[in-house]
Scaffold this motif. Structure first.
Motif, PDB file in Angstrom:
ATOM      1  N   LEU A 213       0.861  -1.174   0.000  1.00 11.03           N
ATOM      2  CA  LEU A 213       0.000   0.000   0.000  1.00 11.03           C
ATOM      3  C   LEU A 213       0.898   1.223   0.000  1.00 11.03           C
ATOM      4  O   LEU A 213       1.803   1.333   0.832  1.00 11.03           O
ATOM      5  CB  LEU A 213      -0.893   0.014   1.245  1.00 11.03           C
ATOM      6  CG  LEU A 213      -1.705   1.282   1.478  1.00 11.03           C
ATOM      7  CD1 LEU A 213      -2.815   1.408   0.439  1.00 11.03           C
ATOM      8  CD2 LEU A 213      -2.299   1.282   2.882  1.00 11.03           C
ATOM      9  N   PHE A 214       0.683   2.114  -0.932  1.00 10.52           N
ATOM     10  CA  PHE A 214       1.373   3.397  -0.972  1.00 10.52           C
ATOM     11  C   PHE A 214       0.291   4.455  -0.828  1.00 10.52           C
ATOM     12  O   PHE A 214      -0.434   4.752  -1.773  1.00 10.52           O
ATOM     13  CB  PHE A 214       2.144   3.569  -2.286  1.00 10.52           C
ATOM     14  CG  PHE A 214       3.358   2.694  -2.382  1.00 10.52           C
ATOM     15  CD1 PHE A 214       4.600   3.144  -1.957  1.00 10.52           C
ATOM     16  CD2 PHE A 214       3.264   1.409  -2.895  1.00 10.52           C
ATOM     17  CE1 PHE A 214       5.729   2.334  -2.040  1.00 10.52           C
ATOM     18  CE2 PHE A 214       4.382   0.591  -2.990  1.00 10.52           C
ATOM     19  CZ  PHE A 214       5.620   1.053  -2.562  1.00 10.52           C
ATOM     20  N   ALA A 215       0.158   5.005   0.381  1.00 13.57           N
ATOM     21  CA  ALA A 215      -0.895   5.977   0.670  1.00 13.57           C
ATOM     22  C   ALA A 215      -0.331   7.382   0.539  1.00 13.57           C
ATOM     23  O   ALA A 215       0.468   7.821   1.375  1.00 13.57           O
ATOM     24  CB  ALA A 215      -1.446   5.743   2.070  1.00 13.57           C
ATOM     25  N   ALA A 216      -0.741   8.061  -0.506  1.00 12.27           N
ATOM     26  CA  ALA A 216      -0.299   9.436  -0.748  1.00 12.27           C
ATOM     27  C   ALA A 216      -1.433  10.389  -0.392  1.00 12.27           C
ATOM     28  O   ALA A 216      -2.581  10.161  -0.782  1.00 12.27           O
ATOM     29  CB  ALA A 216       0.092   9.610  -2.209  1.00 12.27           C
ATOM     30  N   PRO A 217      -1.136  11.465   0.336  1.00  8.61           N
ATOM     31  CA  PRO A 217      -2.197  12.383   0.755  1.00  8.61           C
ATOM     32  C   PRO A 217      -2.751  13.247  -0.384  1.00  8.61           C
ATOM     33  O   PRO A 217      -3.886  13.699  -0.308  1.00  8.61           O
ATOM     34  CB  PRO A 217      -1.527  13.248   1.815  1.00  8.61           C
ATOM     35  CG  PRO A 217      -0.072  13.185   1.495  1.00  8.61           C
ATOM     36  CD  PRO A 217       0.159  11.832   0.889  1.00  8.61           C
ATOM     37  N   ALA A 218      -1.947  13.468  -1.425  1.00  6.89           N
ATOM     38  CA  ALA A 218      -2.392  14.329  -2.524  1.00  6.89           C
ATOM     39  C   ALA A 218      -1.503  14.119  -3.737  1.00  6.89           C
ATOM     40  O   ALA A 218      -0.369  13.650  -3.623  1.00  6.89           O
ATOM     41  CB  ALA A 218      -2.344  15.792  -2.103  1.00  6.89           C
ATOM     42  N   GLU A 219      -2.032  14.471  -4.880  1.00  7.21           N
ATOM     43  CA  GLU A 219      -1.266  14.410  -6.119  1.00  7.21           C
ATOM     44  C   GLU A 219      -0.107  15.415  -6.046  1.00  7.21           C
ATOM     45  O   GLU A 219      -0.254  16.514  -5.511  1.00  7.21           O
ATOM     46  CB  GLU A 219      -2.185  14.760  -7.292  1.00  7.21           C
ATOM     47  CG  GLU A 219      -1.570  14.521  -8.638  1.00  7.21           C
ATOM     48  CD  GLU A 219      -2.570  14.741  -9.765  1.00  7.21           C
ATOM     49  OE1 GLU A 219      -2.107  14.850 -10.898  1.00  7.21           O
ATOM     50  OE2 GLU A 219      -3.784  14.807  -9.499  1.00  7.21           O
ATOM     51  N   ASN A 220       1.031  15.002  -6.569  1.00  7.80           N
ATOM     52  CA  ASN A 220       2.251  15.826  -6.600  1.00  7.80           C
ATOM     53  C   ASN A 220       2.710  16.267  -5.210  1.00  7.80           C
ATOM     54  O   ASN A 220       3.277  17.348  -5.058  1.00  7.80           O
ATOM     55  CB  ASN A 220       2.071  17.028  -7.527  1.00  7.80           C
ATOM     56  CG  ASN A 220       1.933  16.600  -8.965  1.00  7.80           C
ATOM     57  OD1 ASN A 220       2.666  15.732  -9.435  1.00  7.80           O
ATOM     58  ND2 ASN A 220       0.972  17.157  -9.667  1.00  7.80           N
ATOM     59  N   CYS A 221       2.483  15.423  -4.217  1.00 11.58           N
ATOM     60  CA  CYS A 221       2.973  15.714  -2.871  1.00 11.58           C
ATOM     61  C   CYS A 221       4.444  15.293  -2.780  1.00 11.58           C
ATOM     62  O   CYS A 221       4.984  14.661  -3.689  1.00 11.58           O
ATOM     63  CB  CYS A 221       2.138  14.988  -1.820  1.00 11.58           C
ATOM     64  SG  CYS A 221       2.329  13.186  -1.814  1.00 11.58           S
ATOM     65  N   ALA A 222       5.078  15.624  -1.689  1.00 14.32           N
ATOM     66  CA  ALA A 222       6.460  15.200  -1.458  1.00 14.32           C
ATOM     67  C   ALA A 222       6.476  13.690  -1.230  1.00 14.32           C
ATOM     68  O   ALA A 222       5.619  13.163  -0.511  1.00 14.32           O
ATOM     69  CB  ALA A 222       7.029  15.921  -0.246  1.00 14.32           C
ATOM     70  N   PRO A 223       7.431  12.992  -1.831  1.00 15.37           N
ATOM     71  CA  PRO A 223       7.502  11.531  -1.642  1.00 15.37           C
ATOM     72  C   PRO A 223       7.605  11.113  -0.172  1.00 15.37           C
ATOM     73  O   PRO A 223       7.153  10.040   0.202  1.00 15.37           O
ATOM     74  CB  PRO A 223       8.754  11.126  -2.416  1.00 15.37           C
ATOM     75  CG  PRO A 223       8.943  12.199  -3.426  1.00 15.37           C
ATOM     76  CD  PRO A 223       8.431  13.460  -2.781  1.00 15.37           C
ATOM     77  N   GLU A 224       8.162  11.974   0.651  1.00 12.81           N
ATOM     78  CA  GLU A 224       8.298  11.664   2.078  1.00 12.81           C
ATOM     79  C   GLU A 224       6.944  11.566   2.771  1.00 12.81           C
ATOM     80  O   GLU A 224       6.832  10.996   3.856  1.00 12.81           O
ATOM     81  CB  GLU A 224       9.136  12.732   2.794  1.00 12.81           C
ATOM     82  CG  GLU A 224      10.545  12.874   2.275  1.00 12.81           C
ATOM     83  CD  GLU A 224      10.633  13.707   0.986  1.00 12.81           C
ATOM     84  OE1 GLU A 224       9.876  14.693   0.816  1.00 12.81           O
ATOM     85  OE2 GLU A 224      11.457  13.350   0.129  1.00 12.81           O
TER      86      GLU A 224
END
Length: 125
Positions: A73-84
């Motif tokens: 699972l790779f949970a990203a908070p938003a598009e084009n966010c920081a990879p960290e």
């Protein structure tokens, strides 16, 4: 072998990462592959849906670097966010769970909430 990436189930196997490709990626550490996954999902949190071919390659790399892992699972908070900011998680699931999720996906009934309830439990409580 089945591999769950976010809420998509992929077929990964030795034929997808064999020969020259497997040798080419042998130098990549698991940490590097995870970092690359975080970068990809930071760019596009729906990578597994928008670019399934690229997502399949990532799933193959993860499975190749860490045999036995069959869910990520790779949970990203938003598009084009920081990879960290992307939160990676990994699991080893029983084949039966993966088959159930694959069947739901084939019927169009596998979404983020369903996968989360079955595997990750992030939305519980």
């Amino acid at each position: 072998m089945l591999f769950l990436l976010n809420d998509s189930v992929f077929e990964v196997g030795p034929t997808l990462m064999s020969g020259a490709d497997a040798r080419r990626f042998d130098r990549l550490s698991f940490d590097f592959v995870v970092e690359m996954g975080c970068e990809l999902f930071a760019e596009d949190p729906l990578l597994h849906r928008n670019d399934p071919e690229r997502a399949l390659r990532l799933a193959c790399l993860i499975a190749h670097r860490e045999p036995g892992l069959n869910a990520a699972l790779f949970a990203a908070p938003a598009e084009n966010c920081a990879p960290e900011l992307v939160e990676p998680r990994f699991a080893v699931l029983p084949d039966e769970i993966l088959k159930q999720l694959q069947n739901k996906a084939r019927r169009g009934r596998l979404d983020a909430v369903t996968a989360d309830r079955a595997v990750w439990g992030r939305m519980a409580a």
